[in-house]
Design an enzyme around this catalytic site. Structure first.
Site, PDB file in Angstrom:
ATOM      1  N   ASP A  62       0.823  -1.132   0.153  1.00 43.50           N
ATOM      2  CA  ASP A  62      -0.042   0.020   0.101  1.00 43.50           C
ATOM      3  C   ASP A  62       0.856   1.154  -0.035  1.00 43.50           C
ATOM      4  O   ASP A  62       2.127   1.103   0.200  1.00 43.50           O
ATOM      5  CB  ASP A  62      -0.882   0.059   1.221  1.00 43.50           C
ATOM      6  CG  ASP A  62      -0.215  -0.269   2.669  1.00 43.50           C
ATOM      7  OD1 ASP A  62       0.826   0.229   2.600  1.00 43.50           O
ATOM      8  OD2 ASP A  62      -0.787  -1.161   3.299  1.00 43.50           O
ATOM      9  N   ASP A  64       1.262   4.996   1.665  1.00 43.17           N
ATOM     10  CA  ASP A  64       0.886   5.906   2.893  1.00 43.17           C
ATOM     11  C   ASP A  64       1.502   7.134   2.444  1.00 43.17           C
ATOM     12  O   ASP A  64       2.490   7.257   1.955  1.00 43.17           O
ATOM     13  CB  ASP A  64       1.355   5.423   4.192  1.00 43.17           C
ATOM     14  CG  ASP A  64       0.638   4.163   4.602  1.00 43.17           C
ATOM     15  OD1 ASP A  64      -0.464   3.902   4.103  1.00 43.17           O
ATOM     16  OD2 ASP A  64       1.408   3.397   5.266  1.00 43.17           O
ATOM     17  N   ASP A 142       9.731   4.287  13.749  1.00 41.31           N
ATOM     18  CA  ASP A 142      10.068   3.219  14.583  1.00 41.31           C
ATOM     19  C   ASP A 142      11.349   2.851  13.887  1.00 41.31           C
ATOM     20  O   ASP A 142      12.472   3.152  14.561  1.00 41.31           O
ATOM     21  CB  ASP A 142       9.144   2.046  14.586  1.00 41.31           C
ATOM     22  CG  ASP A 142       8.485   1.581  13.282  1.00 41.31           C
ATOM     23  OD1 ASP A 142       9.263   2.120  12.306  1.00 41.31           O
ATOM     24  OD2 ASP A 142       7.785   0.783  13.363  1.00 41.31           O
TER      25      ASP A 142
END
Length: 435
Positions: A62, A64, A142
């Protein structure tokens, strides 16, 4: 790190001629979102897994988008936008079946006025809807390889954390102090294992070292969230590598505690072999674009926990049905305290288990009845996995294999419809995903 320090960081700008990402590889819908944000005067960046995967020559799952527009400002630009989430407020722009997720840059260290929108308890972030700059947003992510921003304004990649160097080195590294980042969200430990397995990367020692001593913080994660994480871990096509890594880093016991104990006590390695064979089968199905079911996966992962409570840690002919049912119930109850399993998967999982003793004692009449059970195929595949691991008499499994491949009866497509007898049916090759 303070906001001022974050904004003082000079990113590496990787110009279009220095990277491999092309707009032709990006979803048309994602490009539409990026350009509309840009044309409205907002910053617009492709971020995270999309940039990472394109840089590695992979096809992203996907796309983002990150922006300095607030969720309400994004919604004002797109009539097909829905705002979701309480812990992390996000904008979802819907284009038919495709959804482009748009996130506003998160702040690094919120001020006192934003206390209601940034809630931390014992180091765990419970709510985070305070917005900041792209520099802060990058340092809040992260892993370094997920902090790469593709800028639609000039087609460059903006790198705040040496993520491109880590990509090229095949290295997974957390941004910031690993102990602090794991305390903020213990699921990051599972993500480290998952990304390393998915990408074939090694986990940087500084990122890996705290995991065993902090693994127990997974006990603070809601069981429903851990269920979602288990699916991501084991249903992505790298289940065997993921399982081995979870065991190596001391994480598996906080997902499947009873099974982990049974594996530790497995003197001859049969339980580990069984789980590994089940994961291999699941991996093959995923990698061949065939459907898989969590029911079979969880049935296999919990089977050692059930066997460990039986005499000799084996399912033997003539097993007391009440003893077997008690073992199933106790193993499942303990598991549900750790990882939630929805009923739509728990029920077929229990059926797969319940059919196993019937393979050991079926007369010809009972065999036909068993063969007509809607869950027969999954239970039969489960039996073959038990044979591969040395957990069942191979002659018994061979008998059922011959019967399955030559029987004139076939399991009904639905409980209300049965196939006509007379046609000779041969079952497909055994695998671990049907049912």
């Amino acid at each position: 790190m303070t906001v001022a320090q974050a904004q003082g960081i000079t990113p590496t700008i990787i110009t279009r001629d220095q990277h491999v990402i092309s707009r032709a590889q990006i979803s048309d819908k994602a490009l539409s979102v990026l350009y509309r944000l840009k044309n409205a005067g907002y910053g617009a960046y492709l971020v995270g897994g999309g940039v990472r995967d394109l840089s590695l020559g992979r096809e992203p799952k996907d796309f983002d988008v990150a922006t300095d527009a607030t969720p309400d400002e994004v919604k004002a630009l797109f009539r097909n936008c829905r705002l979701i989430g309480r812990r992390f407020r996000l904008a979802h722009v819907h284009w038919g079946p495709e959804i482009i997720e748009v996130a506003t840059f998160r702040a690094l260290t919120p001020d006192a006025d934003a206390a209601a929108d940034h809630v931390v308890e014992d180091g765990l972030v419970l709510r985070d809807n305070v917005y900041g700059t792209i520099e802060e947003d990058a340092l809040r992510r992260d892993f370094t390889i997920n902090a790469l921003y593709y800028n639609i304004a000039d087609f460059s990649v903006v790198d705040y954390a040496d993520g491109m160097a880590d990509l090229r080195a095949g290295r997974l590294r957390l941004i910031g102090d690993p102990a602090v980042r794991y305390r903020e969200d213990p699921v990051r430990m599972l993500r480290a294992v998952r990304f390393a397995a998915k990408l074939g990367f090694t986990i940087d020692p500084g990122t890996a070292d705290p995991i065993p001593r902090m693994a127990d913080s997974l006990d603070d994660i809601p069981p429903a969230r851990l269920f979602d994480e288990v699916l991501k871990l084991f249903m992505a096509g790298q289940g065997v590598e993921t399982f081995e890594s979870l065991r190596r880093h001391g994480l598996f016991r906080y997902l499947f505690p009873a099974s982990d104990t049974a594996l530790d006590d497995d003197e001859f390695g049969q339980h580990i072999t069984f789980v590994a064979r089940a994961l291999e089968s699941t991996d093959q199905r995923v990698n061949n674009d065939r459907p898989v079911t969590p029911a079979f996966l969880f049935a296999a992962l919990l089977w050692p926990a059930i066997l460990s409570q039986l005499p000799g840690a084996r399912l033997k002919p003539g097993i007391d049905p009440e003893l077997f049912e008690q073992s199933v119930t106790e193993a499942l109850e303990r598991q549900l305290r750790q990882v939630a399993i929805p009923k739509r998967f728990a029920m077929p999982m229990r059926e797969i288990w319940a059919l196993q003793p019937r393979f050991h004692s079926a007369s010809e009449k009972k065999a036909r009845r068993l063969f007509s059970h809607p869950r027969y195929r999954a239970a039969y595949d489960f039996l073959l996995l038990r044979r591969e691991a040395g957990l069942v008499d191979p002659e018994l499994a061979d008998v059922w294999q011959r019967y399955t491949e030559s029987s004139e009866d076939a399991p009904p497509p639905t409980p209300a419809r049965r196939r006509r007898r007379g046609g000779r049916r041969r079952g497909p090759a055994p695998d671990a995903g049907d049912g």
